[in-house]
Design a protein around this motif. Structure first.
Motif, PDB file in Angstrom:
ATOM      1  N   ARG A  53      -3.847   6.788  -2.249  1.00 22.63           N
ATOM      2  CA  ARG A  53      -3.304   5.483  -1.854  1.00 22.63           C
ATOM      3  C   ARG A  53      -3.542   4.484  -2.974  1.00 22.63           C
ATOM      4  O   ARG A  53      -4.644   4.384  -3.513  1.00 22.63           O
ATOM      5  CB  ARG A  53      -3.948   5.007  -0.566  1.00 22.63           C
ATOM      6  N   THR A  99       1.342   5.557  -0.846  1.00 22.32           N
ATOM      7  CA  THR A  99       0.709   6.847  -1.114  1.00 22.32           C
ATOM      8  C   THR A  99       1.501   7.540  -2.204  1.00 22.32           C
ATOM      9  O   THR A  99       2.704   7.773  -2.064  1.00 22.32           O
ATOM     10  CB  THR A  99       0.666   7.724   0.148  1.00 22.32           C
ATOM     11  N   ASP A 135       0.868  -1.170   0.000  1.00 24.24           N
ATOM     12  CA  ASP A 135       0.000   0.000   0.000  1.00 24.24           C
ATOM     13  C   ASP A 135       0.912   1.230   0.000  1.00 24.24           C
ATOM     14  O   ASP A 135       1.737   1.384   0.896  1.00 24.24           O
ATOM     15  CB  ASP A 135      -0.855  -0.044   1.270  1.00 24.24           C
ATOM     16  N   SER A 160       6.308   8.714  -5.378  1.00 27.27           N
ATOM     17  CA  SER A 160       6.086   8.341  -3.980  1.00 27.27           C
ATOM     18  C   SER A 160       7.415   8.373  -3.251  1.00 27.27           C
ATOM     19  O   SER A 160       8.471   8.584  -3.872  1.00 27.27           O
ATOM     20  CB  SER A 160       5.466   6.948  -3.874  1.00 27.27           C
TER      21      SER A 160
END
Length: 183
Positions: free
Chosen positions: A118, A99, A97, A140
Motif C-alpha cells: 500500500r 495498492t 491510498d 496498480s
C-alpha cells in the motif's frame, strides 16, 4: 558517508524526502531545480515531486547524472518524458491510498517490498509509456506504471510517495536507493 542531493521541484513532501534520508544517516542536501547537474557533487540524486512538469527547471538534465537517480512522482514523470516515454493526465487526480503490485522481485529499488504494497500516490499526471531500456517494476489497478527502473543506467522512478507515513515500507525504498548509491 553516502551523499545524496534532493532536487526540489517544489512539491509539498520534498522536505520529508530530505528528512527521511537525513534520518537514515545520509549526508543530504536540498537544492533548487534550477541547479545544473554539473554543480552537484553527490553519490546519488532524488528528483522530488512537484506541481507541474513545466516548472521542473533543470531536472530533466539529471538523467545524464554520473550516479543513480530516483524520481518521485513528478521526478518519475520528468525522467520518462526526458528519455522518450509518455506522460499524460491520469484518470484519478488527487492523493489516494493505492495498492501496488511489485512486478519484479529482483528489482534493486522495490524488489524487497511485499508483492502487494500500500502506497500514497497522486495520479493527476502519470507515465503511460516507459522509455526504451526501462522495465515496469510496479503497477496498480489505476495506473499501469507505478514504478520503473533502468538498472543499466541506474535510473529509477516511482509514481507514489515513499517519504510519507501512509506508504508501507517507504523508508525501505530509500534504504534500497542508498544501497544502490553505495555500490
Amino acid at each position: 558517508m553516502t551523499r545524496i542531493v534532493v532536487v526540489d521541484n517544489h512539491g509539498q513532501f520534498t522536505h520529508l524526502e530530505h528528512r527521511t534520508l537525513r534520518d537514515l544517516g545520509v549526508d543530504v542536501e536540498l537544492v533548487d531545480n534550477d541547479t545544473p547537474p554539473e554543480d552537484v557533487d553527490a553519490d546519488g540524486v532524488v528528483l522530488s515531486g512537484g506541481p507541474d512538469i513545466d516548472r521542473a527547471g533543470k531536472s530533466a538534465e539529471y538523467v545524464d547524472f554520473d550516479g543513480p537517480v530516483l524520481g518521485v512522482c513528478l521526478g518519475h514523470q520528468v525522467i520518462a518524458a526526458a528519455l522518450g516515454g509518455e506522460v499524460e493526465s491520469g484518470d484519478y487526480g488527487g492523493y489516494a491510498d493505492v495498492t501496488i503490485d511489485i512486478e519484479d522481485a529482483g528489482d534493486p529499488l522495490l524488489g524487497s517490498l511485499a508483492p502487494e504494497t500500500r502506497v500514497w500516490a497522486s495520479h493527476a499526471d502519470e507515465v503511460v509509456d516507459v522509455p526504451d531500456g526501462f522495465a515496469i517494476t510496479a503497477s496498480s489497478d489505476i495506473c499501469g506504471v507505478e514504478a520503473m527502473s533502468d538498472t543499466d543506467r541506474d535510473l529509477y522512478g516511482v509514481q507514489f510517495h515513499p517519504e510519507v507515513a501512509h506508504t508501507e515500507r517507504g523508508e525501505e525504498v530509500f534504504e534500497n536507493f542508498i544501497d544502490i548509491c553505495d555500490r
